[in-house]
Write a protein that holds these residues in place. Structure first.
Motif, short mmCIF file in Angstrom:
data_model
loop_
_atom_site.label_atom_id
_atom_site.label_comp_id
_atom_site.label_asym_id
_atom_site.label_seq_id
_atom_site.Cartn_x
_atom_site.Cartn_y
_atom_site.Cartn_z
N GLU A 167 -9.04 -3.44 4.66
CA GLU A 167 -8.04 -4.04 3.61
C GLU A 167 -8.76 -4.03 2.40
O GLU A 167 -7.97 -3.64 1.53
N ILE A 168 -10.04 -4.60 2.38
CA ILE A 168 -10.68 -4.61 1.19
C ILE A 168 -11.07 -3.48 0.52
O ILE A 168 -10.94 -2.98 -0.77
N SER B 163 -7.93 -1.75 -0.74
CA SER B 163 -7.65 -2.42 -2.12
C SER B 163 -8.28 -2.05 -3.27
O SER B 163 -7.69 -1.48 -4.35
N SER B 164 -9.68 -1.81 -3.09
CA SER B 164 -10.55 -1.54 -4.01
C SER B 164 -10.11 0.16 -4.40
O SER B 164 -10.33 0.61 -5.55
N ASN C 124 -7.21 1.29 -4.74
CA ASN C 124 -5.81 1.27 -5.26
C ASN C 124 -4.80 2.06 -4.25
O ASN C 124 -4.00 2.81 -4.89
N SER D 129 -2.23 -6.21 7.12
CA SER D 129 -2.55 -7.12 6.04
C SER D 129 -1.22 -7.60 5.54
O SER D 129 -0.88 -7.22 4.31
N LEU E 213 -0.64 -9.02 1.95
CA LEU E 213 -0.47 -7.73 0.79
C LEU E 213 1.17 -7.79 0.41
O LEU E 213 1.30 -7.42 -0.72
N SER F 295 0.78 -10.34 -2.48
CA SER F 295 -0.20 -10.34 -3.20
C SER F 295 0.20 -10.21 -4.69
O SER F 295 1.07 -9.39 -5.39
N LYS G 25 -1.94 -9.35 -7.25
CA LYS G 25 -2.92 -8.17 -7.82
C LYS G 25 -1.49 -7.01 -7.74
O LYS G 25 -1.73 -6.22 -8.90
N TRP G 26 -0.82 -6.83 -6.97
CA TRP G 26 -0.16 -5.74 -6.94
C TRP G 26 1.60 -6.30 -6.83
O TRP G 26 2.60 -5.31 -6.49
#
Length: 349
Positions: free
Chosen positions: A170-171, A174-175, A177, A215, A218, A221, A223-224
């Protein structure tokens, strides 16, 4: 095999192993192929091959495109055995060497068995690699996804889905994108009527579903938040009435994932939904119910698909009652009218 177990070095060994490797691919007998793979594996793992190792690996990688399915499956079996047996250092050195040809099987091989096995082998490869090596492979997928060629885009999004299935990715995703890349591409390809994009649309939606399952956080989230709003409002909502049932089905499953954020009981909380739904819930839930009801009238509706629709509709009804959503008189129609028009849902209550 007896010679190899004793690690004997004999001049004829190289020629013998070449014949054994040929049997591993070309023999028509399953048992012979299995025995040949076993013998060759012992040689590759136990003998100090040095630079010759790549030659032996290349033989099986090149035969992932062998003419007959049995040979390709045997090559995949061998590659799987090697990935599970090679040291982490060697595997890191050969990660790209294995990854590219295995990936091509996913989009070029006509055999479903081969594609499924390749998926499992790629998953095993990613699982065994350390974080930096995973990052390199994922960066390659992102590069392919940014290409203009449909085949590369399709391959990349399928691989995103495989990464989503791997634990603790997941991380990393995410990093990289990945969600942003998927939403941007999905918005682009879902706007037109090009039928060549249908498979791309489905795979983007299916990979998104995989990511949400892997996840669930998400879905909400911060962030998104921008990408999520675009995904639901501009993509999934419009694709819910797509021509193909498999696209409509995965859209319905995505709504099911969204609704799982907050079961409609005493603990129900609207704030667990994305911000754009919280702001416009008075219109969003009724409008979605209308679209879902339209799906019930389609001719190609399977039982499992209809169950997904009904579950979502029942959830929406409960939420609308709990939130005291305002609805106009046109909402209250008879069952016959609902079946004929496919645009309301009161009869489900």
């Amino acid at each position: 095999k007896a010679i190899l177990v004793q690690r004997r070095q004999v001049p004829e060994l190289d020629g013998m192993l070449k014949q054994v490797s040929e049997l591993a691919i070309k023999s028509e007998l399953t048992g012979v192929r299995a025995q040949a793979r076993s013998v060759h594996t012992i040689y590759i793992l136990d003998y100090p091959l040095g630079r010759k190792l790549k030659t032996h690996l290349e033989f099986y990688v090149s035969n992932l495109q062998y003419a007959h399915e049995t040979g390709r499956l045997s090559a995949l079996e061998m590659v799987s055995m090697l990935i599970s047996s090679l040291t982490k250092t060697l595997l890191a050195d050969y990660a790209g060497f294995f990854f590219l040809p295995l990936s091509l099987v996913l989009v070029n091989d006509e055999s479903l068995k081969c594609r499924r096995m390749a998926t499992q082998v790629i998953k095993m490869l990613i699982n065994k690699l350390k974080e930096p090596n995973r990052e390199q492979l994922l960066a390659l997928c992102v590069k392919w996804h940014s290409d203009s060629k449909q085949q590369l885009i399709l391959l990349a999004v399928i691989l995103f889905g495989i990464f989503a299935d791997v634990e603790a990715s997941e991380i990393l995703m995410s990093s990289a994108n990945v969600l942003k890349h998927i939403v941007d591409k999905l918005k682009c390809i879902s706007c037109g009527d090009d039928e060549d994009n249908d498979m791309l649309i489905y795979n983007h939606l299916f990979t998104t579903l995989k990511m949400f399952k892997a996840s669930p956080s998400l879905l909400t989230s911060r962030k998104w938040s921008k990408e999520l709003s675009t995904l639901w409002s501009d993509c999934i909502e419009n694709l819910l009435t797509h021509n193909h049932s498999w696209v409509r089905r995965v859209c319905t499953q995505l709504y099911g994932m969204l609704f799982s954020l907050s079961p409609c009981n005493e603990a129900f909380q609207l704030k667990k939904f994305p911000k754009f739904i919280q702001i416009n819930y008075q219109n969003w839930f009724p409008n979605l119910s209308t679209r879902l009801c339209q799906l019930i009238t389609t001719d190609d509706l399977r039982d499992d698909f209809s169950e997904d629709i009904i579950k979502n509709l029942i959830y929406i009804i409960k939420v609308m009652v709990k939130l005291d959503v305002n609805i106009d008189d046109s909402f209250y129609l008879s069952k016959d009218e609902v079946v004929n028009k496919g645009n309301q849902l009161v009869w489900l209550t």
